[in-house]
Structure formats: structure tokens, C-alpha cells
Design a protein around this motif. Structure first.
Motif, PDB file in Angstrom:
ATOM      1  N   PRO A 385       0.828  -1.214   0.000  1.00 20.69           N
ATOM      2  CA  PRO A 385       0.000   0.000   0.000  1.00 20.69           C
ATOM      3  C   PRO A 385       0.863   1.266   0.000  1.00 20.69           C
ATOM      4  O   PRO A 385       1.806   1.382   0.798  1.00 20.69           O
ATOM      5  N   ASP A 386       0.564   2.196  -0.906  1.00 17.01           N
ATOM      6  CA  ASP A 386       1.367   3.423  -1.004  1.00 17.01           C
ATOM      7  C   ASP A 386       1.338   4.247   0.280  1.00 17.01           C
ATOM      8  O   ASP A 386       2.292   4.977   0.583  1.00 17.01           O
ATOM      9  N   ASN A 387       0.240   4.115   1.040  1.00 10.12           N
ATOM     10  CA  ASN A 387       0.076   4.972   2.220  1.00 10.12           C
ATOM     11  C   ASN A 387       0.946   4.578   3.404  1.00 10.12           C
ATOM     12  O   ASN A 387       0.884   5.214   4.460  1.00 10.12           O
ATOM     13  N   ILE A 388       1.779   3.536   3.254  1.00 11.25           N
ATOM     14  CA  ILE A 388       2.629   3.149   4.379  1.00 11.25           C
ATOM     15  C   ILE A 388       4.113   3.184   4.017  1.00 11.25           C
ATOM     16  O   ILE A 388       4.950   2.741   4.800  1.00 11.25           O
ATOM     17  N   VAL A 389       4.468   3.713   2.848  1.00 16.67           N
ATOM     18  CA  VAL A 389       5.856   3.718   2.392  1.00 16.67           C
ATOM     19  C   VAL A 389       6.437   5.124   2.466  1.00 16.67           C
ATOM     20  O   VAL A 389       5.792   6.101   2.072  1.00 16.67           O
ATOM     21  N   GLY A 390       7.666   5.220   2.968  1.00 19.73           N
ATOM     22  CA  GLY A 390       8.348   6.509   3.047  1.00 19.73           C
ATOM     23  C   GLY A 390       9.829   6.293   3.297  1.00 19.73           C
ATOM     24  O   GLY A 390      10.317   5.157   3.342  1.00 19.73           O
ATOM     25  N   ASP A 391      10.544   7.335   3.500  1.00 18.63           N
ATOM     26  CA  ASP A 391      11.989   7.263   3.748  1.00 18.63           C
ATOM     27  C   ASP A 391      12.228   7.018   5.242  1.00 18.63           C
ATOM     28  O   ASP A 391      12.802   7.850   5.952  1.00 18.63           O
ATOM     29  N   PHE A 392      11.776   5.839   5.707  1.00 18.14           N
ATOM     30  CA  PHE A 392      11.754   5.574   7.144  1.00 18.14           C
ATOM     31  C   PHE A 392      12.972   4.773   7.585  1.00 18.14           C
ATOM     32  O   PHE A 392      13.431   3.859   6.897  1.00 18.14           O
ATOM     33  N   THR A 393      13.462   5.103   8.768  1.00 18.38           N
ATOM     34  CA  THR A 393      14.522   4.343   9.429  1.00 18.38           C
ATOM     35  C   THR A 393      13.899   3.365  10.415  1.00 18.38           C
ATOM     36  O   THR A 393      12.682   3.379  10.644  1.00 18.38           O
ATOM     37  N   ILE A 394      14.733   2.527  11.000  1.00 14.94           N
ATOM     38  CA  ILE A 394      14.251   1.616  12.040  1.00 14.94           C
ATOM     39  C   ILE A 394      13.673   2.403  13.207  1.00 14.94           C
ATOM     40  O   ILE A 394      12.633   2.027  13.779  1.00 14.94           O
ATOM     41  N   ASP A 395      14.302   3.526  13.551  1.00 16.49           N
ATOM     42  CA  ASP A 395      13.779   4.354  14.638  1.00 16.49           C
ATOM     43  C   ASP A 395      12.362   4.841  14.322  1.00 16.49           C
ATOM     44  O   ASP A 395      11.493   4.880  15.210  1.00 16.49           O
ATOM     45  N   ASP A 396      12.123   5.202  13.052  1.00 15.48           N
ATOM     46  CA  ASP A 396      10.790   5.646  12.648  1.00 15.48           C
ATOM     47  C   ASP A 396       9.777   4.512  12.795  1.00 15.48           C
ATOM     48  O   ASP A 396       8.645   4.730  13.254  1.00 15.48           O
ATOM     49  N   MET A 397      10.177   3.312  12.412  1.00 13.56           N
ATOM     50  CA  MET A 397       9.261   2.173  12.490  1.00 13.56           C
ATOM     51  C   MET A 397       8.914   1.862  13.946  1.00 13.56           C
ATOM     52  O   MET A 397       7.743   1.599  14.271  1.00 13.56           O
ATOM     53  N   VAL A 398       9.910   1.908  14.816  1.00 17.28           N
ATOM     54  CA  VAL A 398       9.640   1.695  16.247  1.00 17.28           C
ATOM     55  C   VAL A 398       8.763   2.827  16.773  1.00 17.28           C
ATOM     56  O   VAL A 398       7.851   2.605  17.577  1.00 17.28           O
ATOM     57  N   ARG A 399       9.022   4.040  16.301  1.00 17.13           N
ATOM     58  CA  ARG A 399       8.200   5.179  16.717  1.00 17.13           C
ATOM     59  C   ARG A 399       6.740   4.995  16.288  1.00 17.13           C
ATOM     60  O   ARG A 399       5.810   5.299  17.047  1.00 17.13           O
ATOM     61  N   HIS A 400       6.533   4.462  15.076  1.00 14.49           N
ATOM     62  CA  HIS A 400       5.158   4.210  14.620  1.00 14.49           C
ATOM     63  C   HIS A 400       4.473   3.176  15.510  1.00 14.49           C
ATOM     64  O   HIS A 400       3.300   3.323  15.864  1.00 14.49           O
ATOM     65  N   ILE A 401       5.200   2.136  15.861  1.00 18.24           N
ATOM     66  CA  ILE A 401       4.638   1.142  16.779  1.00 18.24           C
ATOM     67  C   ILE A 401       4.314   1.799  18.110  1.00 18.24           C
ATOM     68  O   ILE A 401       3.287   1.515  18.749  1.00 18.24           O
ATOM     69  N   GLY A 402       5.180   2.741  18.535  1.00 14.93           N
ATOM     70  CA  GLY A 402       4.913   3.474  19.763  1.00 14.93           C
ATOM     71  C   GLY A 402       3.658   4.325  19.666  1.00 14.93           C
ATOM     72  O   GLY A 402       2.881   4.419  20.630  1.00 14.93           O
ATOM     73  N   LEU A 403       3.436   4.952  18.500  1.00 13.91           N
ATOM     74  CA  LEU A 403       2.210   5.728  18.309  1.00 13.91           C
ATOM     75  C   LEU A 403       0.989   4.832  18.436  1.00 13.91           C
ATOM     76  O   LEU A 403      -0.041   5.239  18.995  1.00 13.91           O
ATOM     77  N   PHE A 404       1.127   3.607  17.927  1.00 16.24           N
ATOM     78  CA  PHE A 404       0.007   2.671  18.089  1.00 16.24           C
ATOM     79  C   PHE A 404      -0.209   2.338  19.559  1.00 16.24           C
ATOM     80  O   PHE A 404      -1.358   2.260  20.021  1.00 16.24           O
ATOM     81  N   THR A 405       0.868   2.123  20.320  1.00 12.05           N
ATOM     82  CA  THR A 405       0.688   1.754  21.732  1.00 12.05           C
ATOM     83  C   THR A 405      -0.056   2.842  22.489  1.00 12.05           C
ATOM     84  O   THR A 405      -0.882   2.553  23.360  1.00 12.05           O
ATOM     85  N   THR A 406       0.216   4.106  22.150  1.00 14.23           N
ATOM     86  CA  THR A 406      -0.497   5.206  22.814  1.00 14.23           C
ATOM     87  C   THR A 406      -1.961   5.245  22.382  1.00 14.23           C
ATOM     88  O   THR A 406      -2.873   5.407  23.218  1.00 14.23           O
ATOM     89  N   PHE A 407      -2.195   5.075  21.091  1.00 13.33           N
ATOM     90  CA  PHE A 407      -3.570   5.048  20.578  1.00 13.33           C
ATOM     91  C   PHE A 407      -4.355   3.919  21.237  1.00 13.33           C
ATOM     92  O   PHE A 407      -5.502   4.108  21.669  1.00 13.33           O
ATOM     93  N   MET A 408      -3.731   2.750  21.330  1.00 10.29           N
ATOM     94  CA  MET A 408      -4.403   1.596  21.923  1.00 10.29           C
ATOM     95  C   MET A 408      -4.611   1.775  23.419  1.00 10.29           C
ATOM     96  O   MET A 408      -5.671   1.441  23.973  1.00 10.29           O
ATOM     97  N   ALA A 409      -3.612   2.323  24.110  1.00 11.80           N
ATOM     98  CA  ALA A 409      -3.732   2.525  25.564  1.00 11.80           C
ATOM     99  C   ALA A 409      -4.869   3.472  25.899  1.00 11.80           C
ATOM    100  O   ALA A 409      -5.577   3.284  26.901  1.00 11.80           O
ATOM    101  N   ASP A 410      -5.087   4.461  25.051  1.00 10.27           N
ATOM    102  CA  ASP A 410      -6.181   5.405  25.275  1.00 10.27           C
ATOM    103  C   ASP A 410      -7.548   4.747  25.128  1.00 10.27           C
ATOM    104  O   ASP A 410      -8.552   5.260  25.653  1.00 10.27           O
ATOM    105  N   ARG A 411      -7.585   3.613  24.414  1.00  9.88           N
ATOM    106  CA  ARG A 411      -8.860   2.935  24.141  1.00  9.88           C
ATOM    107  C   ARG A 411      -8.901   1.530  24.741  1.00  9.88           C
ATOM    108  O   ARG A 411      -9.707   0.693  24.330  1.00  9.88           O
ATOM    109  N   ALA A 412      -8.034   1.266  25.686  1.00 10.30           N
ATOM    110  CA  ALA A 412      -7.927  -0.076  26.263  1.00 10.30           C
ATOM    111  C   ALA A 412      -9.245  -0.558  26.856  1.00 10.30           C
ATOM    112  O   ALA A 412      -9.645  -1.712  26.702  1.00 10.30           O
ATOM    113  N   GLU A 413      -9.938   0.344  27.529  1.00 11.36           N
ATOM    114  CA  GLU A 413     -11.204  -0.047  28.171  1.00 11.36           C
ATOM    115  C   GLU A 413     -12.236  -0.461  27.133  1.00 11.36           C
ATOM    116  O   GLU A 413     -13.010  -1.404  27.347  1.00 11.36           O
ATOM    117  N   GLU A 414     -12.244   0.218  25.996  1.00 15.21           N
ATOM    118  CA  GLU A 414     -13.178  -0.110  24.912  1.00 15.21           C
ATOM    119  C   GLU A 414     -12.996  -1.545  24.437  1.00 15.21           C
ATOM    120  O   GLU A 414     -13.963  -2.241  24.105  1.00 15.21           O
TER     121      GLU A 414
END
Length: 561
Positions: A385-414
Motif C-alpha cells: 500500500p502506497d500509504n505506508i511507504v516513506g523514507d523511514f529508518t528503524i527508529d521511525d518504524m519503532v516510533r510508529h509502533i509506539g504511536l500505536f501503543t499510545t492510541f491503543m492505551a487510550d482505548r484499552a477499556e473499549e
């Protein structure tokens, strides 16, 4: 009139076959009947327990699937039925695993089983039983003459074409067997072969029998003798992964107990597999339990910098019923797909039945996208998918996973997700990222990237590509690129899957990851080595590689949640 070949006319007379041959055919007839009846029971009742008994049935299935082609290749009785059986057997051993894998990987296939694959297996037992019955009714000595009119050009052309196909199958089998036994990478072939080797063995047997049947006029020739030897050797080689299962399980038990202080067989729950490998499930597929899934939920849209224009999604799998009495009890499993950091996706591309399986056990399973590097693709023709490709480093990929952890933590009760009990898993590049995210989160040094509200209880990497990003041109912080550098004395335990014949990610990398635990004074890493397995050898959920690992994985998560 011109005559050609040998072919029984309508002069077959019913009679009583006698001797050892008759006994063997009668036994094979009975086994076909039992296999057919047992198969119908297995796929309708879908038994969760009595695995040992069902494996006895599975061994009987194997006897039938080996004996039927040999029986069909011999004699002159009802050649059309014999040809039909051998053609279905040869083609079916390719179609059944393909259809089972497709059903398993389909996110919304609630059963994870292919009805057509099941029908092919049952039809093989039906045709095999009819063939055995026919041979008992019409002994070969009752054939009164063996000549017929010369066959037409079309019939000769079809016969030659089928013989050529059978020869090509055997030649492919030689190459496949070589790749199975060596550690030389064959790219996509390496990923596809080991877990399907038993199907391929039976396919080689069917092609050998069909070729010999088509050459019945030359049964004593050198070509037939070569075909018999080649076919037998290929079948033996391709059965080696199954033969190695008992020793693999013994070694895995010892590894698990050494690392985690408990014999895995003593960890029991009504929802668990009662045996590590099921032969019937290898052919019929493993049914999924109750789960629900929500797909393609956006968790991050980049608006500036390197993230501009990307849009990342996740799927969430949840138990269909209350998880309180299930092993997971709301614990979280985050799964990260592989693909050399340049390809891959969630869903079908991330072995979806694993998500289904653990959701049915009471875990809240998140299948997560992350930004992929725009470097040269790991597989050129792979669609991304074009919407997930960019000039990303490993740090960026870990950061994206981190963004997910925050998004998920905010909705954990749901979701009913227990943030105090989180497991992170992934394969290959996903295994490297799972290690990096989990160890960085547990170490507490990357709180700006990974949400500190999550408590990682365990890591489950499959053939992790630790330390390899730089080799494919992807930059990153040294310790995030090689997460073995993040291991500490109190790091969360790890259960590691690794094939001994992995030609893409060397087994030494997984061994080094386990050794990093030991060097840190942490004994909590178990390396489950899969003999003759290669990269991606967990693709087939019901295989003798993936299913045993699921046996250990469910117990690992239950023990540490």
C-alpha cells in the motif's frame, strides 16, 4: 485388425482373489472406509480433545494415502478408476494445502477451513475404497485377453502430455528435496517448501504411480526402474520433517523447562491444544474458535516531516464471548508483520489464523501496520500500500509502533485490553521490530517513543532479523537495529522460533539473541529450533512446525501473563 498395448476388454469375470495380496487389499479397503468415516466425524464434530486417538487415525490416513497409489499403479482392473484416483491424488496434494492456507489466512473466514479441500480428502478415501473393492471382485488372473485397437492420436497425445507432466513433477521434486536438505537459500521456494513437505511427498508418490501406470506396456524397462527408485527416494526425503517431529518436541520441552522452570506439558487449560501436532489437522485444517474482528482502523495520519502523507491502520481480534474464563483473560498480543522492512502488511500477509487462534483464547490481538522503507523491495513484485511507504529508518518504524501503543492505551477499556499484560510478536523484520519495541519499552529508556502505560510480559519473535537492517540500506540507532544490545537482567522473557535451515536470516542470529539473555544473567529465553525448517516455515498453521510452536506459545503466554 491392428492391435496395440494391453487393455482388458469386458471379459473380466467376478471372482475371489486369494493369497497375501487379497489380504492386503482387503485391509486397505477397510482402512479407506475407516478413513472416510473418521474424516466425516472429524470435520463435523471438530473434536478438541482426544488428540492421541485422532493421531492414531491420522497414522491410518497416512497408510491409506501411501497404499492407495501403490495399489492403483498395479494390475489391469478398471483402469479409468485407477487413473482418476491417481490424477486426483497428485493434483489434490497441491490443491489441499493451497486451499487450507488460503482459508487460514482469510481474516473473516470464521472456520479457517476449506470445504473444497476437505471434500478432496474424503473423495480420495471414497475412490480408494472403490478401487480396492474392484480389485477384490475382479482378480487379475480372470482377465481373458489383453489387447485392443490402437488408440487414437488424441488419446496418445493426452497420455504423452500427462507423462511429461509427471516427469516434470519428479524433476521438481529432486530440486525441492535438495533445497530441503541444504542450507542454500532458494528465495520464495525456501519459504514455501518445508512446512508442505508431507503433501509434496504424497504428490511425488502419486506422480510416480501415475507415470508407471501410463507405461504399463514397458513395466520391465530401465526407465521404470529409475522412476521407482527416484520416486521412493523423494518420498523418504520429503517425509523427513515429519519423522523429525518427536526429537524436535523432546528438545523443545527441554529448552522450555530450562528457560522458564516448568515442563510445558504440565501447563493445562481446557482451551489449550492437548497435543503439539495433529496429523488429521494437517490435512483437514485447524478450525478456529470464536472470535470477532474489526479491520482497517486508522491509528495515525502523518501531516508533516518524514511522516507526511502516510496513513497507518490496525486490525483488532477479540474473543466472541467473555474472556474471563479463557487463558488470555484480556491480555494483549501485538503482532508485527515481516517483509524485510520494505514489504508486507497486516491481515492475510501476517498469518491471520494466529490472530484468530489467540483471540479465541481470550487475548485482545492487534495486527499493526508501520511505515515501510522506500529502499529496494525485499521481493520486487510484492504489492505494498502506497500509504505506508516513506523514507523511514528503524527508529521511525519503532516510533510508529509506539504511536500505536499510545492510541491503543487510550482505548484499552473499549477493547477490554489489560495493559498490565502485553505480549509482542513478529516474524523476520517484524521479529526484529518486536524485540526492539518490547525491550525498549521494558527498559524505560524510550518513553518518548513507546507508551509507558504498557507492561510487556513476554516477547515471541519468529526468526528475528536482528542487526540486519543496515545490510539492506536501512539506517537506525544501533541498539534498535540490533535489539540483542537492549537485553538486560530483568528483560521480559522470550520464546524464539527458528528454522535450522533458514537461508535468509541465519540461525546464528537467534542463537546470539538467546546468548545475550544468558550474558545479561537472564535465563528467560528459550530457542525452539525447527529441524529442516526455513524462513517463513510457520506459513501453514497446521504444519508440524507452526502448530507445535503454537502449543508452546499458548503455554508461554499463559505462564507469564
Amino acid at each position: 485388425m491392428a492391435y496395440y498395448g494391453i487393455s482388458p476388454q469386458t471379459s473380466l469375470r467376478p471372482g475371489a482373489r486369494t493369497g497375501l495380496g487379497a489380504v492386503l487389499i482387503a485391509v486397505l479397503l477397510a482402512f479407506n472406509v475407516i478413513s472416510l468415516a473418521g474424516g466425516l466425524l472429524f470435520v463435523t464434530v471438530m473434536p478438541d480433545k482426544f488428540g492421541g486417538l485422532w493421531n492414531a487415525y491420522g497414522l491410518l490416513m497416512l497408510v491409506v494415502l501411501i497404499g492407495n497409489p501403490i495399489m492403483a499403479a498395479r494390475g489391469e482392473q478398471n483402469r479409468r478408476l485407477a487413473y482418476s484416483y491417481l490424477a486426483l491424488h497428485t493434483a489434490g496434494m497441491l490443491l489441499v494445502p493451497a486451499m487450507n492456507t488460503g482459508a487460514s489466512s482469510e481474516v473473516t473466514n470464521l472456520t479457517s477451513r476449506s470445504p473444497l479441500a476437505i471434500a478432496i480428502m474424503l473423495l480420495l478415501f471414497l475412490l480408494g475404497g472403490l478401487l480396492a473393492l474392484n480389485k477384490l471382485r475382479y482378480p487379475e488372473q480372470e482377465i481373458m485377453f489383453r489387447f485392443t485397437d490402437r488408440p487414437g492420436r488424441l488419446k496418445i497425445s493426452v497420455r504423452i502430455a500427462v507423462m511429461v507432466v509427471c516427469c516434470l513433477i519428479l524433476l521438481a521434486g529432486i530440486y525441492i528435496s535438495y533445497e530441503l536438505l541444504t542450507k542454500e537459500s532458494a528465495g520464495i521456494l525456501e519459504v514455501m517448501v518445508p512446512e508442505y513437505a508431507m503433501f509434496l511427498a504424497l504428490m511425488m508418490l502419486g506422480a510416480t504411480a501415475l507415470l508407471l501406470k501410463l507405461r504399463r506396456n514397458h513395466s520391465g524397462g530401465w526407465f521404470n526402474r529409475v522412476v521407482r527408485v527416484v520416486g521412493a527416494v523423494l518420498v523418504i526425503i520429503l517425509f523427513l520433517p515429519l519423522i523429525r517431529v518427536p526429537s524436535m518436541l523432546s528438545s523443545a520441552d527441554a529448552q522450555y523447562e530450562r528457560a522458564f522452570g516448568t515442563n510445558p506439558d504440565t501447563l493445562v487449560h481446557a482451551a489449550f491444544m492437548d497435543i503439539p501436532f495433529s496429523i488429521p489437522e494437517y490435512f483437514y485444517g485447524t478450525p478456529s474458535g470464536g472470535y470477532t474482528v474489526e479491520e482497517n482502523i486508522v491509528y495515525y495520519e502523518g501531516t508533516e516531516g518524514v511522516d507526511e502523507g502516510i496513513k497507518l491502520h490496525y486490525d483488532v481480534y477479540m474473543p466472541a464471548d467473555s474472556s474471563e474464563q479463557l487463558p488470555g483473560s484480556g491480555s494483549v498480543l501485538i503482532r508485527i508483520h515481516g517483509g524485510g522492512w520494505t514489504i508486507g502488511d497486516k491481515g492475510a500477509g501476517n498469518f491471520a489464523e494466529v490472530n484468530k487462534y489467540f483471540a479465541a483464547q481470550g487475548y485482545v490481538v492487534f495486527d499493526v501496520q508501520y511505515g515501510l522503507s522506500s529502499e529496494k523491495k525485499f521481493i520486487d513484485y510484492a504489492e505494498v500500500p502506497d500509504n505506508i511507504v516513506g523514507d523511514f529508518t528503524i527508529d521511525d518504524m519503532v516510533r510508529h509502533i509506539g504511536l500505536f501503543t499510545t492510541f491503543m492505551a487510550d482505548r484499552a477499556e473499549e477493547y477490554g485490553a489489560d495493559l498490565s499484560s502485553v505480549f509482542i510478536s513478529g516474524g523476520s523484520a517484524g521479529g526484529q521490530l518486536a524485540n526492539a519495541a518490547a525491550l525498549a519499552m521494558a527498559g524505560g529508556e524510550y518513553e518518548e517513543m513507546l507508551d509507558p502505560r504498557l507492561t510487556v510480559k513476554g516477547i515471541i519473535p519468529f526468526y528475528p532479523a536482528n542487526g540486519l537492517p543496515g545490510y539492506v540500506g536501512i539506517d537506525g540507532t544501533e541498539e534498535l537495529s540490533d535489539p540483542a544490545l537492549l537485553v538486560e537482567e530483568d528483560s521480559p522473557p522470550a520464546l524464539i522460533y527458528q528454522g535450522t535451515h533458514d537461508g535468509i536470516v541465519a540461525p546464528q542470529i537467534a542463537e546470539a539473541f538467546q546468548e545475550a539473555y544468558e550474558a545479561a544473567g537472564n535465563s528467560g529465553a528459550a530457542l525452539i529450533s525447527m529441524p529442516l525448517a526455513s524462513h517463513g516455515s510457520d506459513m501453514y498453521f497446521s504444519s508440524y512446525y507452526n502448530r507445535p510452536f503454537m502449543y508452546y506459545m499458548e503455554r508461554f503466554m499463559y505462564q507469564h501473563r
